[in-house]
Design a protein around this motif. Structure first.
Motif, PDB file in Angstrom:
ATOM      1  N   PHE A 178      45.341  42.715  37.299  1.00 39.07           N
ATOM      2  CA  PHE A 178      44.672  43.032  36.036  1.00 39.07           C
ATOM      3  C   PHE A 178      43.546  42.031  35.858  1.00 39.07           C
ATOM      4  O   PHE A 178      43.777  40.817  35.897  1.00 39.07           O
ATOM      5  CB  PHE A 178      45.661  42.920  34.870  1.00 39.07           C
ATOM      6  N   GLN A 179      42.331  42.529  35.686  1.00 31.34           N
ATOM      7  CA  GLN A 179      41.177  41.640  35.551  1.00 31.34           C
ATOM      8  C   GLN A 179      40.280  42.124  34.422  1.00 31.34           C
ATOM      9  O   GLN A 179      39.946  43.307  34.360  1.00 31.34           O
ATOM     10  CB  GLN A 179      40.388  41.620  36.859  1.00 31.34           C
ATOM     11  N   VAL A 180      39.897  41.209  33.540  1.00 29.67           N
ATOM     12  CA  VAL A 180      38.949  41.532  32.468  1.00 29.67           C
ATOM     13  C   VAL A 180      37.549  41.291  33.012  1.00 29.67           C
ATOM     14  O   VAL A 180      37.213  40.175  33.404  1.00 29.67           O
ATOM     15  CB  VAL A 180      39.207  40.670  31.210  1.00 29.67           C
ATOM     16  N   ASP A 181      36.756  42.359  33.077  1.00 32.36           N
ATOM     17  CA  ASP A 181      35.406  42.260  33.628  1.00 32.36           C
ATOM     18  C   ASP A 181      34.373  41.904  32.573  1.00 32.36           C
ATOM     19  O   ASP A 181      33.448  41.145  32.830  1.00 32.36           O
ATOM     20  CB  ASP A 181      35.016  43.585  34.293  1.00 32.36           C
ATOM     21  N   LYS A 182      34.527  42.482  31.375  1.00 32.48           N
ATOM     22  CA  LYS A 182      33.534  42.263  30.317  1.00 32.48           C
ATOM     23  C   LYS A 182      34.203  42.414  28.965  1.00 32.48           C
ATOM     24  O   LYS A 182      35.102  43.234  28.804  1.00 32.48           O
ATOM     25  CB  LYS A 182      32.398  43.276  30.469  1.00 32.48           C
TER      26      LYS A 182
ATOM     27  N   THR B 295      39.623  46.012  35.091  1.00 32.40           N
ATOM     28  CA  THR B 295      39.953  46.643  36.358  1.00 32.40           C
ATOM     29  C   THR B 295      41.442  46.446  36.580  1.00 32.40           C
ATOM     30  O   THR B 295      41.935  45.317  36.549  1.00 32.40           O
ATOM     31  CB  THR B 295      39.153  46.026  37.515  1.00 32.40           C
ATOM     32  N   ILE B 296      42.134  47.559  36.800  1.00 36.43           N
ATOM     33  CA  ILE B 296      43.579  47.528  36.988  1.00 36.43           C
ATOM     34  C   ILE B 296      43.886  48.015  38.400  1.00 36.43           C
ATOM     35  O   ILE B 296      43.437  49.093  38.800  1.00 36.43           O
ATOM     36  CB  ILE B 296      44.282  48.418  35.950  1.00 36.43           C
ATOM     37  N   VAL B 297      44.619  47.204  39.149  1.00 36.76           N
ATOM     38  CA  VAL B 297      45.066  47.587  40.478  1.00 36.76           C
ATOM     39  C   VAL B 297      46.540  47.955  40.358  1.00 36.76           C
ATOM     40  O   VAL B 297      47.342  47.154  39.890  1.00 36.76           O
ATOM     41  CB  VAL B 297      44.873  46.440  41.498  1.00 36.76           C
ATOM     42  N   SER B 298      46.862  49.180  40.761  1.00 39.40           N
ATOM     43  CA  SER B 298      48.242  49.642  40.606  1.00 39.40           C
ATOM     44  C   SER B 298      48.647  50.485  41.802  1.00 39.40           C
ATOM     45  O   SER B 298      47.814  50.930  42.587  1.00 39.40           O
ATOM     46  CB  SER B 298      48.388  50.452  39.319  1.00 39.40           C
ATOM     47  N   ASP B 299      49.945  50.678  41.915  1.00 40.02           N
ATOM     48  CA  ASP B 299      50.459  51.643  42.874  1.00 40.02           C
ATOM     49  C   ASP B 299      51.523  52.471  42.175  1.00 40.02           C
ATOM     50  O   ASP B 299      52.134  52.033  41.206  1.00 40.02           O
ATOM     51  CB  ASP B 299      50.990  50.986  44.147  1.00 40.02           C
ATOM     52  N   ALA B 300      51.669  53.680  42.650  1.00 41.78           N
ATOM     53  CA  ALA B 300      52.636  54.600  42.055  1.00 41.78           C
ATOM     54  C   ALA B 300      53.462  55.230  43.167  1.00 41.78           C
ATOM     55  O   ALA B 300      52.944  55.578  44.218  1.00 41.78           O
ATOM     56  CB  ALA B 300      51.920  55.673  41.252  1.00 41.78           C
ATOM     57  N   THR B 301      54.741  55.340  42.910  1.00 45.10           N
ATOM     58  CA  THR B 301      55.651  55.955  43.862  1.00 45.10           C
ATOM     59  C   THR B 301      56.370  57.108  43.173  1.00 45.10           C
ATOM     60  O   THR B 301      57.034  56.909  42.158  1.00 45.10           O
ATOM     61  CB  THR B 301      56.679  54.934  44.370  1.00 45.10           C
TER      62      THR B 301
ATOM     63  N   GLY C  39      47.898  54.484  45.354  1.00 43.99           N
ATOM     64  CA  GLY C  39      47.494  53.277  44.646  1.00 43.99           C
ATOM     65  C   GLY C  39      45.998  53.097  44.707  1.00 43.99           C
ATOM     66  O   GLY C  39      45.282  53.845  45.352  1.00 43.99           O
ATOM     67  N   GLY C  40      45.532  52.076  44.031  1.00 40.47           N
ATOM     68  CA  GLY C  40      44.115  51.776  44.035  1.00 40.47           C
ATOM     69  C   GLY C  40      43.704  51.046  42.774  1.00 40.47           C
ATOM     70  O   GLY C  40      44.530  50.675  41.947  1.00 40.47           O
ATOM     71  N   ALA C  41      42.400  50.838  42.666  1.00 40.99           N
ATOM     72  CA  ALA C  41      41.834  50.132  41.517  1.00 40.99           C
ATOM     73  C   ALA C  41      41.156  51.142  40.597  1.00 40.99           C
ATOM     74  O   ALA C  41      40.545  52.111  41.053  1.00 40.99           O
ATOM     75  CB  ALA C  41      40.837  49.085  41.974  1.00 40.99           C
TER      76      ALA C  41
END
Length: 105
Positions: free
Chosen positions: A54-58, A72-78, A85-87
């Motif tokens: 989890f990243q705050v860009d602005k 920007t959230i990086v996650s994966d789903a099963t 998954g992806g960003a």
């Protein structure tokens, strides 16, 4: 005397700036996770989607006092045998309720 007046003015500017600050990156992430938990119907979301990053860009404050955080959230789903998954970048709208920051829906 001038030094004392300058120090008092600087103190009040510092206090006023501290009162109007927006959420920290950690507060934005916490508000996002709480919003996900609120919208988690029967625990299905928490069982399938896992937040890896989890990243705050602005961060910017709107005229209405609502903060807009681009994250920007990086996650994966099963789901069964499938795994994706992806960003993803999204904008969260946040406001302070009491002592907590909450994501507006």
């Amino acid at each position: 005397m001038r030094v004392l007046v300058t120090l008092v003015m600087a103190f009040f500017l510092f206090v006023a700036a501290g009162c109007s600050r927006g959420p920290t990156n950690a507060e934005v992430e916490q508000a996002f996770r709480e919003a996900m938990a609120r919208n988690d119907f029967m625990g299905l979301l928490s069982q399938t989607v896992h937040i890896q990053g989890f990243q705050v860009d602005k961060m910017e404050k709107g005229k209405d006092g609502v903060y807009r955080a681009t994250v920007t959230i990086v996650s994966d789903a099963t789901i069964g045998p499938l795994s994706v998954g992806g960003a993803k970048q999204m904008t969260l709208r946040l406001t302070k309720v009491g002592e907590k920051w909450v994501v507006l829906q």
